[in-house]
Design a protein around this motif. Structure first.
Motif, PDB file in Angstrom:
ATOM      1  N   THR A  60       0.804  -1.231   0.000  1.00 21.14           N
ATOM      2  CA  THR A  60       0.000   0.000   0.000  1.00 21.14           C
ATOM      3  C   THR A  60       0.833   1.276   0.000  1.00 21.14           C
ATOM      4  OG1 THR A  60      -0.110   0.031   2.429  1.00 21.14           O
ATOM      5  CG2 THR A  60      -1.875  -1.134   1.258  1.00 21.14           C
ATOM      6  N   ARG A  61       2.113   1.164   0.317  1.00 25.12           N
ATOM      7  CA  ARG A  61       2.899   2.375   0.587  1.00 25.12           C
ATOM      8  C   ARG A  61       4.172   2.483  -0.227  1.00 25.12           C
ATOM      9  NH1 ARG A  61       7.136   3.015   3.566  1.00 25.12           N
ATOM     10  NH2 ARG A  61       6.965   0.930   4.470  1.00 25.12           N
ATOM     11  N   VAL A  62       4.895   1.392  -0.444  1.00 20.95           N
ATOM     12  CA  VAL A  62       6.233   1.444  -1.037  1.00 20.95           C
ATOM     13  C   VAL A  62       6.191   1.860  -2.505  1.00 20.95           C
ATOM     14  CG1 VAL A  62       7.377  -0.163   0.520  1.00 20.95           C
ATOM     15  CG2 VAL A  62       6.096  -1.062  -1.446  1.00 20.95           C
ATOM     16  N   ARG A  63       7.234   2.568  -2.923  1.00 24.29           N
ATOM     17  CA  ARG A  63       7.456   2.852  -4.338  1.00 24.29           C
ATOM     18  C   ARG A  63       7.809   1.553  -5.056  1.00 24.29           C
ATOM     19  NH1 ARG A  63       6.514   7.363  -7.575  1.00 24.29           N
ATOM     20  NH2 ARG A  63       6.453   9.222  -6.268  1.00 24.29           N
ATOM     21  N   LEU A  64       7.395   1.430  -6.333  1.00 28.35           N
ATOM     22  CA  LEU A  64       7.576   0.194  -7.089  1.00 28.35           C
ATOM     23  C   LEU A  64       8.127   0.496  -8.478  1.00 28.35           C
ATOM     24  CD1 LEU A  64       4.089  -1.422  -6.345  1.00 28.35           C
ATOM     25  CD2 LEU A  64       6.235  -1.882  -5.150  1.00 28.35           C
ATOM     26  N   GLY A  65       9.033  -0.352  -8.953  1.00 26.14           N
ATOM     27  CA  GLY A  65       9.528  -0.184 -10.312  1.00 26.14           C
ATOM     28  C   GLY A  65      10.617  -1.175 -10.623  1.00 26.14           C
ATOM     29  N   THR A  66      11.329  -0.913 -11.715  1.00 23.51           N
ATOM     30  CA  THR A  66      12.415  -1.780 -12.174  1.00 23.51           C
ATOM     31  C   THR A  66      13.755  -1.095 -11.949  1.00 23.51           C
ATOM     32  OG1 THR A  66      12.074  -0.871 -14.397  1.00 23.51           O
ATOM     33  CG2 THR A  66      11.082  -3.026 -13.912  1.00 23.51           C
ATOM     34  N   LEU A  67      14.758  -1.897 -11.597  1.00 25.96           N
ATOM     35  CA  LEU A  67      16.149  -1.437 -11.497  1.00 25.96           C
ATOM     36  C   LEU A  67      17.032  -2.493 -12.167  1.00 25.96           C
ATOM     37  CD1 LEU A  67      16.632   0.067  -7.890  1.00 25.96           C
ATOM     38  CD2 LEU A  67      16.404   1.276 -10.042  1.00 25.96           C
ATOM     39  N   VAL A  68      17.293  -2.345 -13.427  1.00 24.92           N
ATOM     40  CA  VAL A  68      16.700  -1.379 -14.347  1.00 24.92           C
ATOM     41  C   VAL A  68      16.177  -2.122 -15.574  1.00 24.92           C
ATOM     42  CG1 VAL A  68      18.126   0.592 -13.652  1.00 24.92           C
ATOM     43  CG2 VAL A  68      18.932  -0.929 -15.481  1.00 24.92           C
ATOM     44  N   THR A  69      15.251  -1.460 -16.310  1.00 24.68           N
ATOM     45  CA  THR A  69      14.756  -2.015 -17.576  1.00 24.68           C
ATOM     46  C   THR A  69      15.664  -1.577 -18.720  1.00 24.68           C
ATOM     47  OG1 THR A  69      12.420  -2.282 -17.008  1.00 24.68           O
ATOM     48  CG2 THR A  69      12.922  -1.738 -19.286  1.00 24.68           C
ATOM     49  N   PRO A  70      16.214  -2.552 -19.488  1.00 25.11           N
ATOM     50  CA  PRO A  70      16.990  -2.205 -20.688  1.00 25.11           C
ATOM     51  C   PRO A  70      16.020  -1.825 -21.814  1.00 25.11           C
ATOM     52  CG  PRO A  70      17.516  -4.425 -19.861  1.00 25.11           C
ATOM     53  CD  PRO A  70      16.233  -3.999 -19.249  1.00 25.11           C
ATOM     54  N   LEU A  71      15.845  -0.554 -22.016  1.00 24.48           N
ATOM     55  CA  LEU A  71      14.783  -0.081 -22.895  1.00 24.48           C
ATOM     56  C   LEU A  71      14.982  -0.519 -24.342  1.00 24.48           C
ATOM     57  CD1 LEU A  71      12.201   1.411 -22.373  1.00 24.48           C
ATOM     58  CD2 LEU A  71      13.391   3.560 -22.796  1.00 24.48           C
ATOM     59  N   SER A  72      16.228  -0.788 -24.742  1.00 24.73           N
ATOM     60  CA  SER A  72      16.474  -1.140 -26.144  1.00 24.73           C
ATOM     61  C   SER A  72      15.864  -2.487 -26.521  1.00 24.73           C
ATOM     62  CB  SER A  72      17.980  -1.167 -26.428  1.00 24.73           C
ATOM     63  OG  SER A  72      18.611  -2.218 -25.721  1.00 24.73           O
ATOM     64  N   ARG A  73      15.607  -3.371 -25.563  1.00 25.45           N
ATOM     65  CA  ARG A  73      14.983  -4.646 -25.914  1.00 25.45           C
ATOM     66  C   ARG A  73      13.517  -4.719 -25.498  1.00 25.45           C
ATOM     67  NH1 ARG A  73      14.337  -7.417 -21.364  1.00 25.45           N
ATOM     68  NH2 ARG A  73      16.034  -7.758 -19.850  1.00 25.45           N
ATOM     69  N   ARG A  74      12.925  -3.579 -25.216  1.00 24.24           N
ATOM     70  CA  ARG A  74      11.486  -3.511 -24.967  1.00 24.24           C
ATOM     71  C   ARG A  74      10.894  -2.408 -25.839  1.00 24.24           C
ATOM     72  NH1 ARG A  74       9.171  -6.219 -20.721  1.00 24.24           N
ATOM     73  NH2 ARG A  74      10.567  -7.242 -19.217  1.00 24.24           N
ATOM     74  N   ARG A  75       9.677  -2.597 -26.270  1.00 23.80           N
ATOM     75  CA  ARG A  75       9.020  -1.583 -27.099  1.00 23.80           C
ATOM     76  C   ARG A  75       8.559  -0.434 -26.201  1.00 23.80           C
ATOM     77  NH1 ARG A  75       8.047  -2.905 -32.180  1.00 23.80           N
ATOM     78  NH2 ARG A  75       6.356  -1.386 -32.378  1.00 23.80           N
ATOM     79  N   PRO A  76       9.002   0.787 -26.467  1.00 23.17           N
ATOM     80  CA  PRO A  76       8.642   1.907 -25.597  1.00 23.17           C
ATOM     81  C   PRO A  76       7.143   2.111 -25.428  1.00 23.17           C
ATOM     82  CG  PRO A  76      10.464   2.515 -27.017  1.00 23.17           C
ATOM     83  CD  PRO A  76       9.988   1.179 -27.496  1.00 23.17           C
ATOM     84  N   VAL A  77       6.357   1.867 -26.468  1.00 21.59           N
ATOM     85  CA  VAL A  77       4.909   2.033 -26.347  1.00 21.59           C
ATOM     86  C   VAL A  77       4.360   1.056 -25.314  1.00 21.59           C
ATOM     87  CG1 VAL A  77       2.708   1.799 -27.537  1.00 21.59           C
ATOM     88  CG2 VAL A  77       4.611   2.920 -28.681  1.00 21.59           C
ATOM     89  N   VAL A  78       4.859  -0.181 -25.332  1.00 22.27           N
ATOM     90  CA  VAL A  78       4.403  -1.185 -24.376  1.00 22.27           C
ATOM     91  C   VAL A  78       4.866  -0.821 -22.963  1.00 22.27           C
ATOM     92  CG1 VAL A  78       4.510  -3.615 -23.721  1.00 22.27           C
ATOM     93  CG2 VAL A  78       4.340  -2.979 -26.132  1.00 22.27           C
TER      94      VAL A  78
END
Length: 263
Positions: A60-78
């Motif tokens: 309910t409280r913690v910040r969430l995300g990736t450390l780190v996403t290699p953007l070159s192998r993922r589609r930016p729109v997705v």
């Protein structure tokens, strides 16, 4: 100073979610996941974006995300759609961590993805520009690697978009210069993460002063007092463990037991 754990989602999915719950209960401010398709040996990574959806509903409280996403192998729109969705699931707690990624063979060339670091850096810059535009509103974009006409809805909860942190290997200056254009930097080292002194020297490389709200996300080396990182300029201190170690899952659980900022 805020404190987080960076979890390799290389184990049972339920265990990753349980770790996230434990981190929040222990007082950590963020839970972040590694982003790999493959890694070394027979390690089996789970998809971090799917796992972050589960973690968002379990916390309910913690910040969430990736450390780190290699953007070159993922589609930016997705990625933009995933990030906005995570922001809604978490009620505005999403963060996007990005970088070039590694290893260049297992996670890139072996998968038919671009392996050249300079090309991946250019793709990262273009991808960030596109994601920023997509999360702000209607987008007409024509770059070297992407052409997009889109109006992605819903917009993220955080406006104009969730924070973007940029990872880079110390002492390389170019990732730091890239990070200055966004919301924070995640300095990492090879073969070891930066000491507080190395972190301070790195942040001084370009002569810039951190602006208000710009984050420095440092990895915590065991035995080093948190205050030394704060004095060096860190705003977040992240604990983790490498799956290269046979006992890495026990290390994560020990980290959670010791709690935020423990040396």
């Amino acid at each position: 100073m805020r404190y987080a754990v960076s979890l390799p989602p290389f184990t049972d999915a339920a265990r990753v979610v349980a770790w996230a719950r434990e981190a929040e209960a222990a007082g950590f401010d963020g839970v972040f996941l590694w982003d790999h398709v493959q890694w070394r040996g027979r390690v089996a990574p789970l998809d971090p974006w799917v796992m972050l959806g589960a973690v968002a509903l379990a916390t309910t409280r913690v910040r969430l995300g990736t450390l780190v996403t290699p953007l070159s192998r993922r589609r930016p729109v997705v990625v933009a759609k995933q990030l906005a969705t995570l922001d809604h699931l978490s009620d505005g707690r999403a963060v996007l961590g990005v970088g070039l990624g590694a290893p260049a063979d297992r996670d890139f060339s072996d998968l038919g993805e671009e392996a050249d670091a300079r090309v991946r850096a250019a793709m990262l810059d273009e991808g960030l520009e596109l994601i920023d535009s997509l999360l702000r509103g209607p987008t007409s974009f024509a770059g070297k690697h992407h052409r997009v006409e889109a109006d992605l809805l819903p917009r993220p909860v955080q406006r104009p978009r969730p924070p973007v942190w940029v990872g880079g290997v110390v002492p390389n200056r170019r990732p730091l210069e890239r990070a200055r254009r966004w919301d924070g930097v995640v300095p990492v080292g090879s073969p070891h993460d930066p000491t507080p002194d190395e972190l301070a020297r790195y942040l001084a490389l370009d002569g810039e002063q951190p602006r208000e709200g710009w984050d420095v996300v440092a990895h915590h080396r065991r035995g080093v007092p948190a205050q030394e990182y704060a004095d060096a300029g860190a705003t977040w201190l992240v604990g983790s463990a490498s799956p290269a170690s046979a006992g890495w899952e026990d290390e994560i659980e020990d980290l959670l037991r010791r709690g935020p900022g423990a040396a």
